[in-house]
Enzyme design. Structure first.
Site, mmCIF file in Angstrom:
data_model
loop_
_atom_site.group_PDB
_atom_site.id
_atom_site.type_symbol
_atom_site.label_atom_id
_atom_site.label_comp_id
_atom_site.label_asym_id
_atom_site.label_seq_id
_atom_site.Cartn_x
_atom_site.Cartn_y
_atom_site.Cartn_z
ATOM 1 N N ASP A 198 0.814 -1.303 0.434
ATOM 2 C CA ASP A 198 0.146 -0.208 -0.168
ATOM 3 C C ASP A 198 1.064 1.976 -0.327
ATOM 4 O OD1 ASP A 198 -2.547 -1.673 -0.061
ATOM 5 O OD2 ASP A 198 -2.087 -1.698 2.373
ATOM 6 N N GLN B 142 2.241 -6.180 -3.061
ATOM 7 C CA GLN B 142 2.657 -5.554 -1.295
ATOM 8 C C GLN B 142 3.619 -4.995 -1.690
ATOM 9 O OE1 GLN B 142 2.039 -9.732 -2.786
ATOM 10 N NE2 GLN B 142 -0.377 -8.366 -2.328
ATOM 11 N N GLY C 10 -4.538 -4.113 -4.254
ATOM 12 C CA GLY C 10 -4.858 -3.075 -5.041
ATOM 13 C C GLY C 10 -4.814 -1.961 -5.124
ATOM 14 N N HIS C 11 -4.872 -1.768 -5.915
ATOM 15 C CA HIS C 11 -4.287 -0.636 -6.382
ATOM 16 C C HIS C 11 -5.367 0.030 -6.747
ATOM 17 C CE1 HIS C 11 -0.683 -2.085 -7.188
ATOM 18 N NE2 HIS C 11 -0.660 -2.309 -8.518
ATOM 19 N N LYS D 196 2.168 2.583 -5.100
ATOM 20 C CA LYS D 196 3.120 1.272 -6.831
ATOM 21 C C LYS D 196 2.803 2.183 -7.632
ATOM 22 C CE LYS D 196 3.476 -2.138 -4.340
ATOM 23 N NZ LYS D 196 2.823 -2.352 -3.498
ATOM 24 N N THR E 8 2.758 -12.263 3.107
ATOM 25 C CA THR E 8 2.493 -13.260 2.036
ATOM 26 C C THR E 8 2.973 -14.682 1.251
ATOM 27 O OG1 THR E 8 0.675 -13.016 0.181
ATOM 28 C CG2 THR E 8 3.367 -11.777 0.170
HETATM 29 P P1 IMP Z 1 -1.880 -12.769 2.214
HETATM 30 O O1 IMP Z 1 -1.540 -12.539 1.141
HETATM 31 O O2 IMP Z 1 -4.155 -12.487 1.720
HETATM 32 O O3 IMP Z 1 -2.138 -14.616 1.645
HETATM 33 O O4 IMP Z 1 -2.447 -12.129 3.793
HETATM 34 C C1 IMP Z 1 -1.130 -12.324 4.498
HETATM 35 C C2 IMP Z 1 -0.858 -10.929 4.785
HETATM 36 O O5 IMP Z 1 -0.299 -10.647 3.558
HETATM 37 C C3 IMP Z 1 -2.039 -10.467 5.158
HETATM 38 O O6 IMP Z 1 -1.438 -9.581 6.446
HETATM 39 C C4 IMP Z 1 -2.277 -9.580 4.734
HETATM 40 O O7 IMP Z 1 -3.003 -8.047 5.129
HETATM 41 C C5 IMP Z 1 -0.905 -8.540 3.838
HETATM 42 N N1 IMP Z 1 -1.132 -7.975 2.179
HETATM 43 C C6 IMP Z 1 -1.750 -8.964 1.218
HETATM 44 N N2 IMP Z 1 -1.912 -8.110 -0.005
HETATM 45 C C7 IMP Z 1 -1.458 -7.359 1.117
HETATM 46 C C8 IMP Z 1 -1.842 -5.933 0.331
HETATM 47 O O8 IMP Z 1 -1.884 -5.212 -0.936
HETATM 48 N N3 IMP Z 1 -1.289 -4.402 1.123
HETATM 49 C C9 IMP Z 1 -1.318 -4.894 1.410
HETATM 50 N N4 IMP Z 1 -1.213 -5.741 2.859
HETATM 51 C C10 IMP Z 1 -1.624 -7.097 1.905
#
Ligand code: IMP
Length: 442
Positions: free
Chosen positions: A13, A228, A40-41, A16, A243
């Site tokens: 976040d 991420q 998400g962007h 990017k 992640t």
């Molecule tokens: P997952 O990627 O859904 O398995 O989540 C694993 C961790 O990564 C969690 O803490 C999510 O909140 C974090 N996470 C995954 N995608 C994003 C993102 O785009 N922005 C911020 N945190 C993310």
């Protein structure tokens, strides 16, 4: 051979998408190399908002082709609804503009069920990762265990049926017997829906490695977009609160099938403060009213899940680590305007553990949670910067903050942003400007 990679240096976040959108204008290819629709962007051009999850931000430039490389995990239904949403906004998302590596692992309904049911399990209590619930981890697990169903498998009908039956059988047992879930899947239903989804996705199949290599050989510009951030990297982040993919720049080469010597430039995106979504250590988190103000002013709520983000101060230990792990050439500092009303701005300059200074982030969660953070304070500028369009016009305190970030991260600052609109991203570095103007590195 102009190949550039854009990565986040914090926990995601960082903005990017906005920076990729800004410099993608002349790119031949914009390639997403990891993660799935957990990212998400929101890109805003002339006041019009476009929310993207999986499709690279380059899609907003009509002459750019966007690709998903093999290291991405693909939720077919999620992708098709994103494509439909963009088509409704009159954005061309036909197969000339968008392609997918057939090697991508599919995220299927049982992955999402396992992800959410695991997170919901009471017994895991504090160990909850706080995932986005999009099935990302379970899909990458299948990739590593060689159980995964790839996009290419949808067109190998002889093999698909046995793959689906084996997966549904095992996932149902796991959901029922291990997770105590009532959710069960039907192999025939899934097979049928996969055949329909496969036909819709067929026109998008692309040989990503070959396309990237050909563009590179013809001296056309290729931009890799990370999702991420560095501290969510599965190998180098705050494991297990990470992640399930490698988010660092080197993974762009692995995922796209490109040799590491082909990369010309790595650009790090660094928010002027820090945020994190989900569980896990966050050394500079501010639980006071200042943290709440950062969240409100910065609109720090997840684009995918809507969850409030945890907020705190810029952590130069984390940024320095990201500069090293990614081989970052320069940083773009985003959301500077969020600090406009703060009389004092804090930056973490070091860590101590048991009274001893540390050179780097500790490896374990227990130690990371015990570190004492050393801060320095800089005066704020207390004026609106949202209309600033050049470095010279920034208040002197804001310039000092950027300079300080440059010094403590050991990195050039190549730009900053003062708002979400494309016009509010200011690139100051000649190399990056040149890249944006001509699609060529000088
Ligand atoms: P997952 O990627 O859904 O398995 O989540 C694993 C961790 O990564 C969690 O803490 C999510 O909140 C974090 N996470 C995954 N995608 C994003 C993102 O785009 N922005 C911020 N945190 C993310």
């Amino acid at each position: 051979m102009p190949v550039a990679i854009v990565v986040g240096v914090q926990w995601g976040d960082e903005g990017k998408g906005k920076v990729v959108d800004f410099i993608a204008e002349r790119s031949k290819l914009v390639v997403r190399f990891q993660g799935g629709n957990n990212a998400g962007h929101t890109v805003i051009v002339d006041g019009r908002k476009t929310a993207l999850k999986l499709i690279p931000s380059g899609i907003l430039h009509p002459d750019t082709r966007c690709l998903l490389a093999s290291g991405v995990v693909l939720d077919p239904e999620g992708l098709l609804s994103e494509l439909d949403g963009l088509a409704k906004l009159d954005i061309d998302v036909g197969p000339k503009r968008f392609g997918i590596a057939p090697e991508v692992i599919l995220i299927l309904p049982y992955h999402k069920a396992i992800d959410t049911e695991r997170e919901n399990r009471q017994s895991e209590g504090d160990c909850r990762i706080g995932t986005t619930g999009r099935g990302i981890g379970p899909a990458y697990e299948d990739a590593a265990s060689r159980y995964g169903i790839r996009l290419a498998d949808l067109y190998d009908t002889a093999n698909l049926e046995s793959l689906v039956r084996r997966n549904v059988r095992d996932k149902n047992v796991y959901l029922r017997e291990v997770l105590g879930s009532k959710i069960q899947f039907d192999a025939d239903e899934l097979l049928q829906s996969l055949q329909t989804l496969g036909e819709r996705l067929r026109p998008y199949l692309a040989n990503v490695s070959l396309e990237v290599s050909r563009a590179n050989e013809s001296d056309e510009y290729v931009l890799f977009e990370g999702a991420q951030g560095c501290l969510l990297d599965i190998s180098h982040g705050t494991y297990p609160f990470v992640t399930s993919s490698n988010t660092v720049a080197a993974y762009a080469c692995v995922s796209a099938g490109l040799g590491p010597r082909e990369v010309d430039m790595v650009i790090g995106i660094c928010k002027a403060y820090s945020t994190r979504v989900g569980g896990g250590p966050f050394p500079t988190e501010d639980l006071s009213a200042d943290g709440d103000r950062l969240r409100e002013i910065g609109r720090e709520f997840g684009t995918v899940t809507g969850r409030p983000r945890r907020c705190g101060w810029l952590d130069s230990m984390a940024v320095r680590r990201a500069v090293r792990l990614n081989g970052i050439d320069s940083l773009v500092v985003t959301k500077l305007d969020v600090l406009d009303t703060f009389p004092v701005i804090r930056i973490a300059t070091g860590y101590k553990l048991d009274g001893r200074p540390l050179d780097d982030l500790p490896v374990t969660t227990t130690e990371t949670e015990q570190i004492e953070v050393i801060y320095e304070e800089l005066p704020g500028w207390q004026q609106d910067t949202s209309a600033v369009r050049s470095y010279e016009d920034l208040p002197k305190e804001a310039k000092s903050l950027l300079e300080r970030i440059g010094v403590i991260s050991g990195c050039t600052i190549s730009g900053f942003s003062v708002g979400p609109d494309r016009s509010q991203t200011v690139i100051t570095d000649e190399r990056l400007l040149e890249l944006q103007r001509s699609g060529r590195l000088p």
